[in-house]
Scaffold this motif. Sequence first.
Motif, PDB file in Angstrom:
ATOM      1  N   ALA A  19       0.862  -1.198   0.000  1.00 54.32           N
ATOM      2  CA  ALA A  19       0.000   0.000   0.000  1.00 54.32           C
ATOM      3  C   ALA A  19       0.888   1.233   0.000  1.00 54.32           C
ATOM      4  O   ALA A  19       1.862   1.309   0.752  1.00 54.32           O
ATOM      5  CB  ALA A  19      -0.906   0.005   1.230  1.00 54.32           C
ATOM      6  N   THR A  20       0.548   2.181  -0.871  1.00 54.10           N
ATOM      7  CA  THR A  20       1.276   3.456  -0.914  1.00 54.10           C
ATOM      8  C   THR A  20       0.299   4.579  -0.665  1.00 54.10           C
ATOM      9  O   THR A  20      -0.736   4.684  -1.337  1.00 54.10           O
ATOM     10  CB  THR A  20       1.970   3.657  -2.273  1.00 54.10           C
ATOM     11  N   LEU A  21       0.621   5.407   0.314  1.00 55.46           N
ATOM     12  CA  LEU A  21      -0.217   6.534   0.696  1.00 55.46           C
ATOM     13  C   LEU A  21       0.511   7.828   0.336  1.00 55.46           C
ATOM     14  O   LEU A  21       1.732   7.920   0.503  1.00 55.46           O
ATOM     15  CB  LEU A  21      -0.505   6.497   2.213  1.00 55.46           C
ATOM     16  N   TRP A  22      -0.257   8.814  -0.113  1.00 57.59           N
ATOM     17  CA  TRP A  22       0.320  10.055  -0.614  1.00 57.59           C
ATOM     18  C   TRP A  22      -0.097  11.245   0.227  1.00 57.59           C
ATOM     19  O   TRP A  22      -1.216  11.307   0.728  1.00 57.59           O
ATOM     20  CB  TRP A  22      -0.155  10.300  -2.051  1.00 57.59           C
ATOM     21  N   CYS A  23       0.828  12.196   0.323  1.00 57.41           N
ATOM     22  CA  CYS A  23       0.547  13.414   1.072  1.00 57.41           C
ATOM     23  C   CYS A  23       1.143  14.603   0.334  1.00 57.41           C
ATOM     24  O   CYS A  23       2.323  14.579  -0.049  1.00 57.41           O
ATOM     25  CB  CYS A  23       1.151  13.334   2.479  1.00 57.41           C
ATOM     26  N   GLU A  24       0.318  15.635   0.139  1.00 61.10           N
ATOM     27  CA  GLU A  24       0.802  16.893  -0.438  1.00 61.10           C
ATOM     28  C   GLU A  24       0.719  17.945   0.661  1.00 61.10           C
ATOM     29  O   GLU A  24      -0.385  18.329   1.074  1.00 61.10           O
ATOM     30  CB  GLU A  24      -0.052  17.295  -1.627  1.00 61.10           C
ATOM     31  N   PRO A  25       1.854  18.419   1.164  1.00 60.82           N
ATOM     32  CA  PRO A  25       1.805  19.409   2.254  1.00 60.82           C
ATOM     33  C   PRO A  25       1.389  20.780   1.736  1.00 60.82           C
ATOM     34  O   PRO A  25       1.326  21.014   0.533  1.00 60.82           O
ATOM     35  CB  PRO A  25       3.244  19.432   2.763  1.00 60.82           C
ATOM     36  N   SER A  81       3.937  -5.781   2.166  1.00 64.35           N
ATOM     37  CA  SER A  81       3.385  -6.987   2.788  1.00 64.35           C
ATOM     38  C   SER A  81       2.442  -6.615   3.938  1.00 64.35           C
ATOM     39  O   SER A  81       2.652  -6.987   5.108  1.00 64.35           O
ATOM     40  CB  SER A  81       4.533  -7.868   3.304  1.00 64.35           C
ATOM     41  N   THR A  82       1.380  -5.883   3.596  1.00 63.69           N
ATOM     42  CA  THR A  82       0.468  -5.374   4.619  1.00 63.69           C
ATOM     43  C   THR A  82      -0.135  -6.510   5.448  1.00 63.69           C
ATOM     44  O   THR A  82      -0.397  -7.621   4.945  1.00 63.69           O
ATOM     45  CB  THR A  82      -0.655  -4.549   3.982  1.00 63.69           C
TER      46      THR A  82
END
Lengths: 113, 109
Positions: A19-25, A81-82
């Motif tokens: 799983a890849t989670l994204w954040c734009e500050p 490997s969640t």
Amino acid sequence: NAGVIQTPRHKVTGKGQEATLWCEPISGHSAVFWYRQTIVQGLEFLTYFRNQAPIDDSGMPKERFSAQMPNQSHSTLKIQSTQPQDSAVYLCASSLGSNSDYTFGSGTRLLVI
Amino acid sequence: GDKVKQSPSALSLQEGTNSALRCNFSIAATTVQWFLQNPRGSLMNLFYLVPGTKENGRLKSAFDSKESYSTLHIRDAQLEDSGTYFCAAAVSNYNVLYFGSGTKLTVEP
């Protein structure tokens, strides 16, 4: 000012998948933080970048979690490997720098089944 | 042990009444933030404090670094004040926030 933007809002992944989670500050904020929220543990610090450099990752589970900030406009949190115990709300925050208030994104709710 | 102890864990208020939430710190907190988490999960900033007090409408917050505590006072509680309130503290120039366990506030008509 759109605030801190996190995508996706919800993610369901099978056990063992990545799983890849994204954040734009917020533009101009030099500090970016990742936190995890669960009912049992509450809000836990994971990792922290300042001017894109990793400063502290003491809260990160070492084996499967990694975070990057390749440029000033986004950061990613990757979980390999969640496992079901990774299910949580992952929150990203940014601030102008030291001694400045945080602004949180709306979070990504991760469910591992 | 817990770096930030928040109390009470839950609180029920009648509309129009007043109450106070409290956080005690076992770290040398230099700044404090208070947040309200709405039912959708978003954490909204209420206050950012260095030692002293701030007021915003019906909310007032104080931070005493010498006695290591902070309070959030809610005056004339309204239904829309319901949610979970979190305090968090940072130490010196190290920007990481340590969170309390939250106070779930329910305001009833």
